[in-house]
Design an enzyme around this catalytic site. Structure first.
Site, PDB file in Angstrom:
ATOM      1  N   CYS A  41      39.462  46.706  54.916  1.00  0.00           N
ATOM      2  CA  CYS A  41      40.902  46.477  55.032  1.00  0.00           C
ATOM      3  C   CYS A  41      41.542  47.704  55.675  1.00  0.00           C
ATOM      4  O   CYS A  41      41.522  48.792  55.118  1.00  0.00           O
ATOM      5  CB  CYS A  41      41.481  46.234  53.628  1.00  0.00           C
ATOM      6  SG  CYS A  41      43.192  45.714  53.589  1.00  0.00           S
TER       7      CYS A  41
ATOM      8  N   GLU B 133      35.581  37.721  54.176  1.00  0.00           N
ATOM      9  CA  GLU B 133      35.918  38.017  52.779  1.00  0.00           C
ATOM     10  C   GLU B 133      36.543  39.395  52.694  1.00  0.00           C
ATOM     11  O   GLU B 133      36.173  40.301  53.442  1.00  0.00           O
ATOM     12  CB  GLU B 133      34.644  37.938  51.923  1.00  0.00           C
ATOM     13  CG  GLU B 133      34.847  38.203  50.438  1.00  0.00           C
ATOM     14  CD  GLU B 133      34.581  39.644  50.029  1.00  0.00           C
ATOM     15  OE1 GLU B 133      34.751  39.969  48.840  1.00  0.00           O
ATOM     16  OE2 GLU B 133      34.227  40.464  50.915  1.00  0.00           O
TER      17      GLU B 133
ATOM     18  N   ARG C 253      36.876  38.513  39.302  1.00  0.00           N
ATOM     19  CA  ARG C 253      36.748  39.162  40.613  1.00  0.00           C
ATOM     20  C   ARG C 253      37.461  38.315  41.659  1.00  0.00           C
ATOM     21  O   ARG C 253      36.903  37.357  42.202  1.00  0.00           O
ATOM     22  CB  ARG C 253      35.282  39.346  40.977  1.00  0.00           C
ATOM     23  CG  ARG C 253      35.032  40.261  42.178  1.00  0.00           C
ATOM     24  CD  ARG C 253      33.548  40.457  42.439  1.00  0.00           C
ATOM     25  NE  ARG C 253      33.301  41.471  43.447  1.00  0.00           N
ATOM     26  CZ  ARG C 253      33.210  42.782  43.217  1.00  0.00           C
ATOM     27  NH1 ARG C 253      33.344  43.227  41.980  1.00  0.00           N
ATOM     28  NH2 ARG C 253      32.987  43.639  44.198  1.00  0.00           N
TER      29      ARG C 253
ATOM     30  N   ARG D 206      38.992  37.561  45.219  1.00  0.00           N
ATOM     31  CA  ARG D 206      38.808  37.940  46.603  1.00  0.00           C
ATOM     32  C   ARG D 206      39.418  36.885  47.514  1.00  0.00           C
ATOM     33  O   ARG D 206      39.416  35.693  47.190  1.00  0.00           O
ATOM     34  CB  ARG D 206      37.313  38.097  46.942  1.00  0.00           C
ATOM     35  CG  ARG D 206      36.635  39.285  46.227  1.00  0.00           C
ATOM     36  CD  ARG D 206      37.181  40.600  46.750  1.00  0.00           C
ATOM     37  NE  ARG D 206      36.502  41.762  46.211  1.00  0.00           N
ATOM     38  CZ  ARG D 206      36.896  42.455  45.148  1.00  0.00           C
ATOM     39  NH1 ARG D 206      37.970  42.059  44.457  1.00  0.00           N
ATOM     40  NH2 ARG D 206      36.243  43.533  44.759  1.00  0.00           N
TER      41      ARG D 206
END
Length: 335
Positions: free
Chosen positions: A72, A111, A168, A170
């Site tokens: 990112c 992802e 988690r 995502r």
């Protein structure tokens, strides 16, 4: 032949395990970290290519699907600082776009962390979608002029909803080429499964060598009476907190620790890490424990990727791109 894919920002191969489990064949992988390369080689027998910025896209074999868990990065500030013509230039995502342009795969799966949605005030995700999309989540963008032309679908998925004993979240971004369908294709993200997995079923007992010292417990972990950190044992009917790449630093607010070991409290074992990420217990870890935690903390949850990939292949099959028996025959035919 099987459908073929490229595994970019491959890490230790979570995407590869997921796609190979449904008949895919990996023909190219890229990962720059030397320790991740070691783990990748130990399990798949080949070493990923290194720095993606130095890879000529034309040298990559033809592929049906591209996968990437790209970092990112703030497009707007990098582009402004360097004076680039394209807002993604100077970032690693730009290299993903270059490969998509050159190889024109039928589909891709990207992802990233959930924070991508709000990263740089939402600009990062917007630029990604603008660069890739002729439609987004079923809505056609009639005046868009993307760099590559894909029907794009995105959603935040939580691993705990897909048979993993870990929270988690995502973001997954799936694209299907306009060459496959000019109309918006019938792709849908997998719905949560009803059955939930809890960490207690995966906790090991009498594990040696992972203990946290009594001094660190008293001076740091339990210095406050605030219910932290999260502690688990065989009776724990919960999904643990997100495993972070910095887990080895023993952080009381974000870490999950086990009531076991020589001092009564220990770190997650190798097998417990595999279980909360959906990796097989046979997966080989040839690196140090610190690197192991970093690698699993940076990885994808394999069962989530597998479910997304199944839905993607099912959509491609409906457009006559794959044969109906792809899961058994491991074959793909041209569009």
């Amino acid at each position: 032949m099987s459908f073929v894919f490229a595994d970019l920002f491959a890490g230790i191969g979570g995407f590869r395990i997921a796609l190979e489990s449904i008949g895919g064949e990996c023909v190219f992988s890229s990962e720059w970290d030397k320790y991740a390369q070691m783990t990748y080689r130990a399990n798949f027998g080949d070493i990923p290519y290194g720095d993606i910025t130095k890879i000529e896209p034309s040298s990559i074999p033809d592929i049906d699907i591209l996968t990437a868990g790209f970092p990112c990065q703030p497009f707007s500030s990098i582009g402004k600082r360097e004076g680039f013509e394209h807002p993604t230039q100077g970032t690693l995502f730009y290299d993903v776009v270059k490969i998509l342009k050159e190889k024109n795969p039928k589909a891709f799966i990207l992802e990233n962390v959930e924070g991508l949605i709000t990263h740089d005030g939402g600009k990062t995700l917007r630029i990604i979608l603008d660069t890739l999309s002729i439609s987004i989540n079923g809505q056609y963008l009639f005046f868009s002029q993307p760099d590559v032309r894909y029907h794009v679908f995105w959603s935040v998925l939580d691993a705990k909803d897909y048979g993993v004993p870990q929270v988690r979240k995502r973001i997954f971004i799936v694209g299907i080429s306009e060459d496959i369908s000019r109309d918006v294709p019938n792709f849908m993200f997998p719905p949560p499964i009803k059955h939930k997995e809890y960490i207690g079923s995966y906790v090991e007992e009498n594990i040696i060598g992972y203990s946290i010292s009594k001094h660190l417990q008293d001076s740091y972990l339990f210095k406050l009476d605030d219910g932290k950190p999260e502690l688990i044992d065989r009776n724990s009917k919960i999904q643990v907190k997100t495993l972070c790449s910095t887990y080895h630093k023993i952080q009381r607010l974000t870490g999950t620790f086990v009531k076991d070991g020589e001092t009564g409290i220990r770190l997650l074992s190798e097998n417990e890490c595999k279980s909360i990420m959906g990796y097989p217990l046979s997966f080989v870890i040839p690196v140090s424990r610190t690197q192991m935690y970093r690698q699993f903390g940076n990885s994808v949850a394999v069962p989530v990727v597998r479910q997304v990939a199944i839905n993607l292949i099912t959509s491609l099959r409906s457009h006559k791109v794959v044969l109906d028996d792809f899961l058994d025959k491991r074959r793909l035919i041209g569009a």
